[in-house]
Design an enzyme around this catalytic site. Structure first.
Site, mmCIF file in Angstrom:
data_model
loop_
_atom_site.group_PDB
_atom_site.id
_atom_site.type_symbol
_atom_site.label_atom_id
_atom_site.label_comp_id
_atom_site.label_asym_id
_atom_site.label_seq_id
_atom_site.Cartn_x
_atom_site.Cartn_y
_atom_site.Cartn_z
ATOM 1 N N ASP A 33 -44.672 110.041 55.446
ATOM 2 C CA ASP A 33 -44.944 109.191 54.294
ATOM 3 C C ASP A 33 -46.300 109.583 53.709
ATOM 4 O OD1 ASP A 33 -43.800 106.112 53.359
ATOM 5 O OD2 ASP A 33 -45.787 106.757 52.679
ATOM 6 N N GLN A 96 -39.203 97.309 48.421
ATOM 7 C CA GLN A 96 -38.571 98.604 48.133
ATOM 8 C C GLN A 96 -39.062 99.128 46.784
ATOM 9 O OE1 GLN A 96 -34.264 98.632 48.226
ATOM 10 N NE2 GLN A 96 -34.174 100.883 48.260
ATOM 11 N N HIS A 102 -33.701 104.756 52.674
ATOM 12 C CA HIS A 102 -34.569 105.493 53.589
ATOM 13 C C HIS A 102 -35.042 104.558 54.690
ATOM 14 C CE1 HIS A 102 -36.985 103.737 50.385
ATOM 15 N NE2 HIS A 102 -37.940 103.564 51.277
ATOM 16 N N HIS A 104 -38.112 103.742 57.301
ATOM 17 C CA HIS A 104 -39.504 103.973 57.705
ATOM 18 C C HIS A 104 -39.530 103.983 59.233
ATOM 19 C CE1 HIS A 104 -41.561 102.909 53.808
ATOM 20 N NE2 HIS A 104 -40.431 102.251 53.619
HETATM 21 P P1 AMP Z 1 -40.223 101.746 49.964
HETATM 22 O O1 AMP Z 1 -41.414 101.057 49.372
HETATM 23 O O2 AMP Z 1 -39.645 101.072 51.168
HETATM 24 O O3 AMP Z 1 -39.182 102.036 48.886
HETATM 25 O O4 AMP Z 1 -40.751 103.127 50.531
HETATM 26 C C1 AMP Z 1 -41.042 104.232 49.726
HETATM 27 C C2 AMP Z 1 -42.034 105.043 50.483
HETATM 28 O O5 AMP Z 1 -42.048 106.347 49.941
HETATM 29 C C3 AMP Z 1 -43.469 104.512 50.418
HETATM 30 O O6 AMP Z 1 -43.939 104.216 51.732
HETATM 31 C C4 AMP Z 1 -44.245 105.668 49.782
HETATM 32 O O7 AMP Z 1 -45.548 105.815 50.318
HETATM 33 C C5 AMP Z 1 -43.349 106.862 50.081
HETATM 34 N N1 AMP Z 1 -43.477 107.971 49.134
HETATM 35 C C6 AMP Z 1 -43.438 107.915 47.773
HETATM 36 N N2 AMP Z 1 -43.573 109.149 47.255
HETATM 37 C C7 AMP Z 1 -43.688 109.995 48.310
HETATM 38 C C8 AMP Z 1 -43.869 111.412 48.427
HETATM 39 N N3 AMP Z 1 -43.960 112.220 47.349
HETATM 40 N N4 AMP Z 1 -43.973 111.945 49.672
HETATM 41 C C9 AMP Z 1 -43.897 111.167 50.768
HETATM 42 N N5 AMP Z 1 -43.734 109.819 50.722
HETATM 43 C C10 AMP Z 1 -43.633 109.241 49.511
#
Ligand code: AMP
Length: 124
Positions: A33, A96, A102, A104
């Site tokens: 992440d 989200q 996805h 975590h």
């Molecule tokens: P959610 O908020 O559960 O939808 O999780 C989305 C996650 O994606 C967040 O924890 C972000 O930090 C992560 N995220 C967004 N863009 C990227 C990226 N380019 N590379 C890695 N993680 C990312």
């Protein structure tokens, strides 16, 4: 031809944007992440953006959901101590932000002491 914008995770799968990829197979990809909330914070993601949340995935492709869970366990064992928290934020008010299902995978600190930064995972 679809006019839907690719999700950020599809851009990572396509290598259009960089990520620290730790695992990949035909159907899944896992990477760190970009804003880690624990010493180990991985995302395990189906390559296809067909399912937006975990309930839709469970209904449409339960084997893929099971593969996400077993992959998360294997990665937590490989990159941390094998103990982990698995979170699927489902819906905007639950935190989200990317509507491409996805998991975590959080590991590497004591759950009991509450050292994971849960506020930024949607639980304020
Ligand atoms: P959610 O908020 O559960 O939808 O999780 C989305 C996650 O994606 C967040 O924890 C972000 O930090 C992560 N995220 C967004 N863009 C990227 C990226 N380019 N590379 C890695 N993680 C990312």
């Amino acid at each position: 031809m679809s006019t839907t914008e690719p999700t950020v995770f599809e851009l990572i799968v396509a290598r259009t944007i960089p990520a620290e990829i730790v695992f990949e197979n035909e159907r899944l990809i896992a990477f760190r992440d970009i804003a880690p909330k624990a010493p180990l914070h991985l995302l395990v993601v189906p390559k296809s953006s067909e399912y937006t949340n975990v309930a839709a995935l469970a209904e449409g492709d339960p084997y893929l959901l099971a593969e996400i869970v077993t992959t998360a366990a294997e990665l937590a064992a490989e990159h941390s101590n094998g103990e982990y928290r698995l979170i699927f934020n489902s819906g905007e008010s639950a935190g989200q932000t990317v509507f491409h299902v996805h998991a975590h995978v959080l590991s590497g600190s004591s759950h009991g002491s509450g050292t994971f930064d849960e506020s930024s995972l949607g639980f304020e």
